[in-house]
Motif scaffolding. Structure first.
Motif, PDB file in Angstrom:
ATOM      1  N   GLU A 154       0.847  -1.181   0.000  1.00  0.00           N
ATOM      2  CA  GLU A 154       0.000   0.000   0.000  1.00  0.00           C
ATOM      3  C   GLU A 154       0.891   1.242   0.000  1.00  0.00           C
ATOM      4  O   GLU A 154       1.788   1.376   0.831  1.00  0.00           O
ATOM      5  CB  GLU A 154      -0.913   0.000   1.227  1.00  0.00           C
ATOM      6  N   LEU A 155       0.643   2.139  -0.935  1.00  0.00           N
ATOM      7  CA  LEU A 155       1.489   3.309  -1.109  1.00  0.00           C
ATOM      8  C   LEU A 155       0.918   4.526  -0.380  1.00  0.00           C
ATOM      9  O   LEU A 155      -0.289   4.657  -0.217  1.00  0.00           O
ATOM     10  CB  LEU A 155       1.633   3.638  -2.594  1.00  0.00           C
ATOM     11  N   ASP A 156       1.815   5.396   0.059  1.00  0.00           N
ATOM     12  CA  ASP A 156       1.383   6.648   0.678  1.00  0.00           C
ATOM     13  C   ASP A 156       0.906   7.618  -0.406  1.00  0.00           C
ATOM     14  O   ASP A 156       1.285   7.518  -1.559  1.00  0.00           O
ATOM     15  CB  ASP A 156       2.539   7.293   1.453  1.00  0.00           C
ATOM     16  N   GLY A 157       0.108   8.551   0.013  1.00  0.00           N
ATOM     17  CA  GLY A 157      -0.334   9.586  -0.919  1.00  0.00           C
ATOM     18  C   GLY A 157      -1.657   9.250  -1.568  1.00  0.00           C
ATOM     19  O   GLY A 157      -2.001   8.077  -1.750  1.00  0.00           O
ATOM     20  N   ASP A 163      -8.377  11.181  -5.556  1.00  0.00           N
ATOM     21  CA  ASP A 163      -7.923  11.748  -4.285  1.00  0.00           C
ATOM     22  C   ASP A 163      -8.069  10.781  -3.108  1.00  0.00           C
ATOM     23  O   ASP A 163      -7.845  11.165  -1.958  1.00  0.00           O
ATOM     24  CB  ASP A 163      -8.669  13.049  -3.969  1.00  0.00           C
ATOM     25  N   LEU A 164      -8.436   9.524  -3.375  1.00  0.00           N
ATOM     26  CA  LEU A 164      -8.559   8.539  -2.300  1.00  0.00           C
ATOM     27  C   LEU A 164      -7.203   7.884  -2.040  1.00  0.00           C
ATOM     28  O   LEU A 164      -6.438   7.633  -2.976  1.00  0.00           O
ATOM     29  CB  LEU A 164      -9.586   7.468  -2.678  1.00  0.00           C
ATOM     30  N   ARG A 165      -6.907   7.595  -0.784  1.00  0.00           N
ATOM     31  CA  ARG A 165      -5.657   6.902  -0.460  1.00  0.00           C
ATOM     32  C   ARG A 165      -5.875   5.393  -0.625  1.00  0.00           C
ATOM     33  O   ARG A 165      -6.139   4.674   0.339  1.00  0.00           O
ATOM     34  CB  ARG A 165      -5.219   7.248   0.961  1.00  0.00           C
ATOM     35  N   ALA A 166      -5.789   4.956  -1.867  1.00  0.00           N
ATOM     36  CA  ALA A 166      -6.055   3.554  -2.184  1.00  0.00           C
ATOM     37  C   ALA A 166      -5.043   2.999  -3.185  1.00  0.00           C
ATOM     38  O   ALA A 166      -5.316   2.030  -3.883  1.00  0.00           O
ATOM     39  CB  ALA A 166      -7.470   3.415  -2.739  1.00  0.00           C
ATOM     40  N   LEU A 167      -3.863   3.619  -3.237  1.00  0.00           N
ATOM     41  CA  LEU A 167      -2.854   3.209  -4.215  1.00  0.00           C
ATOM     42  C   LEU A 167      -2.096   1.972  -3.748  1.00  0.00           C
ATOM     43  O   LEU A 167      -1.692   1.883  -2.586  1.00  0.00           O
ATOM     44  CB  LEU A 167      -1.875   4.356  -4.469  1.00  0.00           C
ATOM     45  N   ILE A 168      -1.903   1.033  -4.658  1.00  0.00           N
ATOM     46  CA  ILE A 168      -1.169  -0.190  -4.348  1.00  0.00           C
ATOM     47  C   ILE A 168      -0.216  -0.528  -5.486  1.00  0.00           C
ATOM     48  O   ILE A 168      -0.390  -0.094  -6.620  1.00  0.00           O
ATOM     49  CB  ILE A 168      -2.113  -1.391  -4.105  1.00  0.00           C
ATOM     50  N   ARG A 169       0.783  -1.323  -5.142  1.00  0.00           N
ATOM     51  CA  ARG A 169       1.682  -1.897  -6.145  1.00  0.00           C
ATOM     52  C   ARG A 169       1.834  -3.383  -5.830  1.00  0.00           C
ATOM     53  O   ARG A 169       2.117  -3.746  -4.685  1.00  0.00           O
ATOM     54  CB  ARG A 169       3.047  -1.220  -6.125  1.00  0.00           C
ATOM     55  N   THR A 170       1.641  -4.223  -6.828  1.00  0.00           N
ATOM     56  CA  THR A 170       1.768  -5.666  -6.647  1.00  0.00           C
ATOM     57  C   THR A 170       3.147  -6.113  -7.099  1.00  0.00           C
ATOM     58  O   THR A 170       3.591  -5.743  -8.190  1.00  0.00           O
ATOM     59  CB  THR A 170       0.693  -6.414  -7.445  1.00  0.00           C
ATOM     60  N   SER A 171       3.811  -6.897  -6.267  1.00  0.00           N
ATOM     61  CA  SER A 171       5.151  -7.383  -6.586  1.00  0.00           C
ATOM     62  C   SER A 171       5.143  -8.110  -7.928  1.00  0.00           C
ATOM     63  O   SER A 171       4.240  -8.890  -8.225  1.00  0.00           O
ATOM     64  CB  SER A 171       5.628  -8.338  -5.487  1.00  0.00           C
TER      65      SER A 171
END
Length: 207
Positions: A154-157, A163-171
């Protein structure tokens, strides 16, 4: 000028579909998502190959000979086959429609890059929503059979789009996305695209 809404499945999440790009039937975000879902298929194949033994997830199994049992998860084997079948079916359709020679080698490692090269053209076809849905389903089922949740960061920002804090990165993937499972808008960017958006937002706020 009249604009058309994106026909990509799940486009925009709870916010509803975004506008389609000019000359295309889906938006830039859904185009990036399709590229991601095609490009990740070789990795999915290899990942599933490491989860053939029971215990790596739920599902039926079959044994080998009575003397030397070799437990194998049928659901994983079936999905590995489905990944190849789905990719080859779209390669066949595109090759036929464009008058191209069907690739001589049809492994997932070979056909995935072939499909990626024709994404821009595919986004203008009326069946692009079906293509997006099938490729999305391949990825989601693979993650369910051999979960990657421990590899999701789960990424910050906030998301630059909603504008929702819902950013992710999958390995193993090269995209940042706004997770629809927590109300996100499904927007998707490469690292460079995301950096450019954030930089632009900072510049606007500083003026």
């Amino acid at each position: 000028m009249t604009t058309s809404l994106c026909i990509g499945p799940r486009c925009g999440g709870q916010e509803g579909p975004r506008e389609a790009d000019t000359g295309r039937l889906i938006c830039a975000g859904c185009t990036s998502r399709l590229r991601r879902d095609i490009g990740i298929t070789p990795t999915l194949q290899r990942w599933l190959g490491h989860h053939l033994a029971p215990g790596a997830g739920a599902g039926p199994k079959v044994s080998g000979s009575r003397d030397a049992p070799v437990p194998v998860r049928i659901d994983v084997i079936d999905h590995q086959a489905r990944i190849g079948d789905v990719l080859k079916s779209w390669v066949w359709l595109i090759a036929e429609h464009r008058g191209l020679t069907y690739p001589a080698v049809t492994t997932v490692d070979e056909v995935a890059p072939w499909l990626e090269r024709h994404v821009d053209w595919a986004t203008t076809r009326p069946w692009i929503d079906d293509m997006c849905a099938e490729l999305d389903e391949l990825r989601r089922v693979a993650h369910r059979l051999a979960p990657w949740r421990v590899h999701v960061v789960e990424l910050d920002g906030p998301c630059p789009s909603c504008d929702l804090r819902a950013l992710i990165r999958t390995s193993g993937e090269t995209y940042i996305e706004c997770d629809v499972r927590v109300g996100g808008c499904s927007a998707l960017w490469t690292d460079d695209e995301y950096l450019a958006k954030v930089t632009s937002m900072v510049e606007v706020e500083s003026q």
